[in-house]
Design a protein around this motif. Structure first.
Motif, PDB file in Angstrom:
ATOM      1  N   LEU A 231       0.835  -1.206   0.000  1.00 37.69           N
ATOM      2  CA  LEU A 231       0.000   0.000   0.000  1.00 37.69           C
ATOM      3  C   LEU A 231       0.868   1.255   0.000  1.00 37.69           C
ATOM      4  O   LEU A 231       0.599   2.215  -0.738  1.00 37.69           O
ATOM      5  CB  LEU A 231      -0.933  -0.014   1.215  1.00 37.69           C
ATOM      6  CG  LEU A 231      -1.989   1.071   1.280  1.00 37.69           C
ATOM      7  CD1 LEU A 231      -2.920   0.989   0.075  1.00 37.69           C
ATOM      8  CD2 LEU A 231      -2.784   0.947   2.564  1.00 37.69           C
ATOM      9  N   ALA A 232       1.934   1.257   0.788  1.00 38.12           N
ATOM     10  CA  ALA A 232       2.839   2.412   0.823  1.00 38.12           C
ATOM     11  C   ALA A 232       3.505   2.615  -0.537  1.00 38.12           C
ATOM     12  O   ALA A 232       3.608   3.754  -1.019  1.00 38.12           O
ATOM     13  CB  ALA A 232       3.886   2.217   1.905  1.00 38.12           C
ATOM     14  N   HIS A 233       3.939   1.530  -1.162  1.00 34.91           N
ATOM     15  CA  HIS A 233       4.569   1.653  -2.479  1.00 34.91           C
ATOM     16  C   HIS A 233       3.554   2.043  -3.554  1.00 34.91           C
ATOM     17  O   HIS A 233       3.891   2.772  -4.492  1.00 34.91           O
ATOM     18  CB  HIS A 233       5.276   0.358  -2.859  1.00 34.91           C
ATOM     19  CG  HIS A 233       6.619   0.224  -2.230  1.00 34.91           C
ATOM     20  ND1 HIS A 233       7.726   0.854  -2.722  1.00 34.91           N
ATOM     21  CD2 HIS A 233       7.026  -0.461  -1.136  1.00 34.91           C
ATOM     22  CE1 HIS A 233       8.771   0.556  -1.969  1.00 34.91           C
ATOM     23  NE2 HIS A 233       8.367  -0.242  -0.990  1.00 34.91           N
ATOM     24  N   TYR A 234       2.327   1.558  -3.433  1.00 39.06           N
ATOM     25  CA  TYR A 234       1.294   1.919  -4.402  1.00 39.06           C
ATOM     26  C   TYR A 234       1.024   3.427  -4.362  1.00 39.06           C
ATOM     27  O   TYR A 234       0.854   4.060  -5.399  1.00 39.06           O
ATOM     28  CB  TYR A 234       0.006   1.133  -4.124  1.00 39.06           C
ATOM     29  CG  TYR A 234      -1.098   1.440  -5.106  1.00 39.06           C
ATOM     30  CD1 TYR A 234      -1.058   0.900  -6.385  1.00 39.06           C
ATOM     31  CD2 TYR A 234      -2.158   2.266  -4.760  1.00 39.06           C
ATOM     32  CE1 TYR A 234      -2.057   1.178  -7.300  1.00 39.06           C
ATOM     33  CE2 TYR A 234      -3.164   2.552  -5.661  1.00 39.06           C
ATOM     34  CZ  TYR A 234      -3.106   2.002  -6.932  1.00 39.06           C
ATOM     35  OH  TYR A 234      -4.094   2.291  -7.834  1.00 39.06           O
ATOM     36  N   ARG A 235       1.005   3.984  -3.176  1.00 37.22           N
ATOM     37  CA  ARG A 235       0.791   5.429  -3.041  1.00 37.22           C
ATOM     38  C   ARG A 235       1.930   6.226  -3.671  1.00 37.22           C
ATOM     39  O   ARG A 235       1.718   7.343  -4.135  1.00 37.22           O
ATOM     40  CB  ARG A 235       0.618   5.811  -1.574  1.00 37.22           C
ATOM     41  CG  ARG A 235      -0.692   5.343  -1.006  1.00 37.22           C
ATOM     42  CD  ARG A 235      -0.843   5.748   0.437  1.00 37.22           C
ATOM     43  NE  ARG A 235      -2.121   5.297   0.952  1.00 37.22           N
ATOM     44  CZ  ARG A 235      -2.394   5.164   2.224  1.00 37.22           C
ATOM     45  NH1 ARG A 235      -1.475   5.429   3.138  1.00 37.22           N
ATOM     46  NH2 ARG A 235      -3.572   4.752   2.615  1.00 37.22           N
ATOM     47  N   ARG A 236       3.130   5.676  -3.658  1.00 39.75           N
ATOM     48  CA  ARG A 236       4.279   6.352  -4.278  1.00 39.75           C
ATOM     49  C   ARG A 236       4.367   6.095  -5.781  1.00 39.75           C
ATOM     50  O   ARG A 236       5.179   6.695  -6.466  1.00 39.75           O
ATOM     51  CB  ARG A 236       5.580   5.875  -3.643  1.00 39.75           C
ATOM     52  CG  ARG A 236       5.746   6.299  -2.225  1.00 39.75           C
ATOM     53  CD  ARG A 236       7.067   5.797  -1.691  1.00 39.75           C
ATOM     54  NE  ARG A 236       7.143   6.029  -0.266  1.00 39.75           N
ATOM     55  CZ  ARG A 236       7.831   5.300   0.565  1.00 39.75           C
ATOM     56  NH1 ARG A 236       8.523   4.270   0.121  1.00 39.75           N
ATOM     57  NH2 ARG A 236       7.843   5.571   1.845  1.00 39.75           N
ATOM     58  N   GLY A 237       3.564   5.140  -6.253  1.00 31.11           N
ATOM     59  CA  GLY A 237       3.596   4.802  -7.677  1.00 31.11           C
ATOM     60  C   GLY A 237       4.728   3.877  -8.064  1.00 31.11           C
ATOM     61  O   GLY A 237       5.139   3.842  -9.222  1.00 31.11           O
TER      62      GLY A 237
END
Length: 108
Positions: A70-76
């Protein structure tokens, strides 16, 4: 002070369980390793049934993985195409594994 674990059908000392969790969390954070391989044997040594101990470790891994994704998804920075291929391959492998296990169990 004891806590009843209904799935394991046993009572455990709260302080021992919290202490194990704190120790595993500390070691995981200190060395950057997953805690699943530490918590599972500790729970088994504490007489928690192995199936419950493995499921507890698996839940920890799932929660940490979801949080990181989820954290990486928010960063793209998530490769959705690769993730989808891994998900499909893992699903197919799981179904084939269950089928082979069932077949081998029937054969004795």
């Amino acid at each position: 002070m004891t806590l009843y674990l209904p799935i394991a059908e046993m009572s455990v000392n709260v302080f021992v369980i919290v202490g194990m969790g704190a120790a595993v969390g500390f070691l995981s954070g200190m060395f950057g390793v997953g805690g699943g391989f530490l918590i599972t044997p500790l729970l088994i040594f504490y007489n928690i049934p192995p199936a419950v101990a493995v499921a507890t470790g698996a839940n920890q891994v799932i929660a940490a993985s979801f949080s990181g994704a989820l954290a990486h998804y928010r960063r793209g920075t998530v490769d959705l195409k690769l993730g989808t291929m891994l998900l499909v391959g893992g699903g197919i492998g799981s179904f084939v594994g269950v089928w082979v296990f069932t077949l081998l169990r029937r054969l004795g």
